[in-house]
Design an enzyme around this catalytic site. Structure first.
Site, PDB file in Angstrom:
ATOM      1  N   HIS A 217      43.294  -2.500  13.119  1.00 48.00           N
ATOM      2  CA  HIS A 217      41.967  -2.730  13.647  1.00 48.00           C
ATOM      3  C   HIS A 217      40.728  -2.141  13.031  1.00 48.00           C
ATOM      4  O   HIS A 217      39.677  -2.777  13.505  1.00 48.00           O
ATOM      5  CB  HIS A 217      42.072  -2.890  15.237  1.00 48.00           C
ATOM      6  CG  HIS A 217      41.657  -1.475  15.640  1.00 48.00           C
ATOM      7  ND1 HIS A 217      42.706  -0.642  15.997  1.00 48.00           N
ATOM      8  CD2 HIS A 217      40.651  -1.084  16.267  1.00 48.00           C
ATOM      9  CE1 HIS A 217      42.272   0.541  16.605  1.00 48.00           C
ATOM     10  NE2 HIS A 217      40.861   0.352  16.721  1.00 48.00           N
TER      11      HIS A 217
HETATM   12  C1  UD1 Z   1      36.249  -1.242  19.250  1.00 46.10           C
HETATM   13  C2  UD1 Z   1      35.830   0.504  18.752  1.00 46.10           C
HETATM   14  C3  UD1 Z   1      36.695   1.178  18.264  1.00 46.10           C
HETATM   15  C4  UD1 Z   1      38.029   1.134  19.055  1.00 46.10           C
HETATM   16  C5  UD1 Z   1      38.510  -0.415  19.282  1.00 46.10           C
HETATM   17  C6  UD1 Z   1      39.775  -0.393  20.134  1.00 46.10           C
HETATM   18  C7  UD1 Z   1      33.023   0.487  18.394  1.00 46.10           C
HETATM   19  C8  UD1 Z   1      32.184   0.711  17.442  1.00 46.10           C
HETATM   20  N1  UD1 Z   1      34.593   0.287  17.985  1.00 46.10           N
HETATM   21  O1  UD1 Z   1      36.443  -1.536  17.963  1.00 46.10           O
HETATM   22  O2  UD1 Z   1      36.421   2.357  18.107  1.00 46.10           O
HETATM   23  O3  UD1 Z   1      39.185   1.815  18.224  1.00 46.10           O
HETATM   24  O4  UD1 Z   1      37.235  -0.720  19.945  1.00 46.10           O
HETATM   25  O5  UD1 Z   1      40.214  -1.500  20.263  1.00 46.10           O
HETATM   26  O6  UD1 Z   1      33.071   0.815  19.705  1.00 46.10           O
HETATM   27  N2  UD1 Z   1      36.997  -9.305  19.996  1.00 46.10           N
HETATM   28  C9  UD1 Z   1      37.581 -10.480  20.660  1.00 46.10           C
HETATM   29  N3  UD1 Z   1      38.063 -10.376  22.095  1.00 46.10           N
HETATM   30  C10 UD1 Z   1      37.874  -9.354  22.739  1.00 46.10           C
HETATM   31  C11 UD1 Z   1      37.061  -7.875  21.967  1.00 46.10           C
HETATM   32  C12 UD1 Z   1      36.809  -8.331  20.648  1.00 46.10           C
HETATM   33  O7  UD1 Z   1      37.872 -11.499  20.275  1.00 46.10           O
HETATM   34  O8  UD1 Z   1      38.126  -8.908  23.753  1.00 46.10           O
HETATM   35  C13 UD1 Z   1      36.804  -9.576  18.609  1.00 46.10           C
HETATM   36  C14 UD1 Z   1      35.206 -10.209  18.456  1.00 46.10           C
HETATM   37  O9  UD1 Z   1      35.352 -11.000  17.360  1.00 46.10           O
HETATM   38  C15 UD1 Z   1      34.498  -9.006  17.881  1.00 46.10           C
HETATM   39  C16 UD1 Z   1      35.650  -8.002  17.381  1.00 46.10           C
HETATM   40  O10 UD1 Z   1      36.721  -8.435  17.950  1.00 46.10           O
HETATM   41  O11 UD1 Z   1      33.526  -8.962  17.253  1.00 46.10           O
HETATM   42  C17 UD1 Z   1      35.360  -6.498  17.250  1.00 46.10           C
HETATM   43  O12 UD1 Z   1      35.171  -6.038  18.649  1.00 46.10           O
HETATM   44  P1  UD1 Z   1      34.329  -4.737  19.046  1.00 46.10           P
HETATM   45  O13 UD1 Z   1      34.422  -4.239  20.427  1.00 46.10           O
HETATM   46  O14 UD1 Z   1      32.816  -5.051  18.438  1.00 46.10           O
HETATM   47  O15 UD1 Z   1      35.064  -3.515  17.958  1.00 46.10           O
HETATM   48  P2  UD1 Z   1      36.608  -3.257  17.796  1.00 46.10           P
HETATM   49  O16 UD1 Z   1      36.955  -3.321  16.232  1.00 46.10           O
HETATM   50  O17 UD1 Z   1      37.316  -3.879  18.975  1.00 46.10           O
HETATM   51  N1  UDP Z   2      47.564  -0.786  23.162  1.00 43.37           N
HETATM   52  C1  UDP Z   2      47.989  -1.871  23.760  1.00 43.37           C
HETATM   53  N2  UDP Z   2      48.350  -2.983  23.253  1.00 43.37           N
HETATM   54  C2  UDP Z   2      48.185  -3.432  21.939  1.00 43.37           C
HETATM   55  C3  UDP Z   2      47.727  -2.271  21.241  1.00 43.37           C
HETATM   56  C4  UDP Z   2      47.355  -1.187  21.594  1.00 43.37           C
HETATM   57  O1  UDP Z   2      48.120  -1.573  24.948  1.00 43.37           O
HETATM   58  O2  UDP Z   2      48.634  -4.390  21.695  1.00 43.37           O
HETATM   59  C5  UDP Z   2      46.959   0.343  23.406  1.00 43.37           C
HETATM   60  C6  UDP Z   2      47.888   1.644  22.853  1.00 43.37           C
HETATM   61  O3  UDP Z   2      49.146   1.976  23.516  1.00 43.37           O
HETATM   62  C7  UDP Z   2      46.870   2.835  22.807  1.00 43.37           C
HETATM   63  C8  UDP Z   2      45.603   1.911  22.783  1.00 43.37           C
HETATM   64  O4  UDP Z   2      45.917   0.656  23.093  1.00 43.37           O
HETATM   65  O5  UDP Z   2      47.009   3.619  24.172  1.00 43.37           O
HETATM   66  C9  UDP Z   2      44.948   2.235  21.599  1.00 43.37           C
HETATM   67  O6  UDP Z   2      43.750   1.381  21.417  1.00 43.37           O
HETATM   68  P1  UDP Z   2      43.310   0.924  20.162  1.00 43.37           P
HETATM   69  O7  UDP Z   2      44.364   1.125  19.108  1.00 43.37           O
HETATM   70  O8  UDP Z   2      42.745  -0.329  20.340  1.00 43.37           O
HETATM   71  O9  UDP Z   2      41.982   1.770  19.873  1.00 43.37           O
HETATM   72  P2  UDP Z   2      41.929   3.284  19.167  1.00 43.37           P
HETATM   73  O10 UDP Z   2      42.942   4.152  20.050  1.00 43.37           O
HETATM   74  O11 UDP Z   2      41.909   3.093  17.846  1.00 43.37           O
HETATM   75  O12 UDP Z   2      40.376   3.571  19.566  1.00 43.37           O
END
Ligand code: UD1
Ligand code: UDP
Length: 382
Positions: A217
């Site tokens: 992601h």
């Molecule tokens: C964010 C964090 C990242 C973290 C990740 C965990 C920042 C800059 N990034 O990245 O550090 O590892 O969360 O998962 O804060 N979207 C949906 N539904 C949701 C949420 C997101 O559809 O509930 C989609 C939207 O298109 C959105 C995109 O995902 O634009 C990215 O979401 P965003 O929260 O901006 O960044 P992440 O890639 O999730």
């Molecule tokens: N996770 C989850 N469901 C999923 C993918 C990840 O519960 O489908 C959990 C995972 O076990 C971990 C956390 O989400 O505890 C990690 O989050 P993510 O990978 O979104 O973000 P990051 O840790 O890179 O910031």
């Protein structure tokens, strides 16, 4: 006041809420504020339901947008709540935009910031997470590093690592603690519950069958079509070579970019292989069940890298650097970036040469980090 917003923070907050409920009830009142950075049912609500996290006291419902717009909207909403409710401290987790907004809003109005997961560095400022974490550390009053390396990084940046608790912790004299990893607490706590209750292996038809678990992601991987295609080309190749299913709980960001930029030939290979199994994001209990039973984990997630280690699974990290350097040093994980050949070779090497106990030293504490954090917050800010 606990600030959460993105999936991993919601999960992390469960550990602190549990420690407050178990050991500090009556002494500490927690107000949870959800920024709404993540909002899909399976990116947010599922964790509150499954992990016993108290309902948020306030929901800002900020949603997705560009970094500035999203962080700015959070700052505005959080500042208002902090002014109104005057918390004694604000807790933020990790390195997301919600973390930075919480830390900035609180520090500007002189509320002590408690940063859980301080000190980690990838030394790559092209990652938004690196900027968020550095900025947050430098406005925090209490900094909790899960690892020894995190402590060393803070020392390098001028923090004084002094266990003398006679000197009060203030904005200008922050206190740094080495406390272990609250996600280790969570993995221990929820492991047996997941084993008992999760039905995900049955749903994925992989009960008793070997499979690889993969999550992708990071914006550096998803938003770059060359990297995204290379990763899925590599996964398909390894699946075909080893006749292994690859289960991929798909982050919404990755889903969006795969639909837009996966090449027709890649999609054809994936479909013909029948081995790449895309599923919706799963709850934490299902996720750790999938991790427990996988033969190997491929990921660019910070959290999933560590959980692979907790469950003693070899881990291929789809990044060029990691802030969890200990995982690489113990050889329990390897960095491949988005290099297809390195990915295939690394998976093959791990599958052909199983790791041993020596690859899994106890580097993330004893599973009581959340309790230590609560105890020291109360001591430092009472
Ligand atoms: C964010 C964090 C990242 C973290 C990740 C965990 C920042 C800059 N990034 O990245 O550090 O590892 O969360 O998962 O804060 N979207 C949906 N539904 C949701 C949420 C997101 O559809 O509930 C989609 C939207 O298109 C959105 C995109 O995902 O634009 C990215 O979401 P965003 O929260 O901006 O960044 P992440 O890639 O999730
Ligand atoms: N996770 C989850 N469901 C999923 C993918 C990840 O519960 O489908 C959990 C995972 O076990 C971990 C956390 O989400 O505890 C990690 O989050 P993510 O990978 O979104 O973000 P990051 O840790 O890179 O910031």
């Amino acid at each position: 006041m606990t600030i959460i917003g993105a999936r991993p923070q919601i999960i992390k907050a469960a550990a602190i809420s549990r420690a407050i409920e178990t050991h500090y009830k009556g002494q500490v009142e927690e107000l949870i504020v959800h920024t709404g950075q993540h909002y899909d049912e399976n990116m947010s609500a599922v964790f509150f339901r499954e992990l016993g996290i108290p309902e948020p006291f306030a929901q800002l419902s900020i949603g997705s947008s560009s970094h500035g717009k999203q962080t700015g909207a959070m700052l505005d909403g959080l500042e208002q709540l902090m002014i109104e409710h005057k918390p004694d401290a604000v807790i933020v987790y990790g390195d997301t935009n919600s973390t930075l907004a919480g830390a900035l809003a609180a520090s500007k109005i002189h509320i002590p910031v408690v940063h859980v997961e301080a000190g980690l560095r990838s030394y790559n400022k092209a990652m938004p997470e690196e900027i968020n974490r550095i900025m947050t550390d430098h406005v925090s009053t209490l900094l909790y590093s899960p690892t020894r390396q995190g402590i060393d990084n803070l020392k390098t940046e001028g923090f004084s690592i002094n266990s003398n608790t006679d000197v009060p912790a203030t904005f200008d004299h922050p206190r740094v603690y080495h406390c272990g990893d609250i996600m280790y607490d969570n993995s221990l706590h929820f492991s047996e519950i997941a084993e008992r209750t999760s039905t995900i292996l049955k749903t994925c038809e992989c009960e008793g069958k070997p499979y690889i678990l993969c999550t992708v992601h990071r914006n550096t991987n998803t938003d770059d079509p060359v990297r995204l295609n290379a990763i899925f080309e590599g996964l398909t190749e390894i699946a075909l070579q080893r006749r292994l299913t690859v289960i991929v709980p798909l982050h919404p960001r990755t889903k969006k970019y795969l639909e837009q930029t996966a090449s027709a030939s890649l999609m054809q290979k994936i479909n013909e292989s029948g081995l790449i199994r895309f599923i919706e994001p799963v709850g934490f209990l299902d996720m750790i069940r999938l991790e427990q039973q996988a033969v190997l984990i491929v990921t660019d997630s910070g959290g999933v890298q560590k959980e692979a280690f907790f469950f003693r699974k070899p881990c291929v990290v789809l990044r060029d650097q990691t802030e969890w350097v200990e995982l690489i040093e113990t050889s329990a994980a390897v960095l491949t970036g988005a290099d297809k050949d390195k990915l295939v070779q690394s998976v093959n090497r791990f599958l052909d040469h199983p790791l041993s106990d020596a690859n899994y030293p106890a580097i993330f504490g004893k599973g009581n980090a959340a309790e230590f954090i609560c105890k020291t917050i109360v001591e430092a800010l009472a």
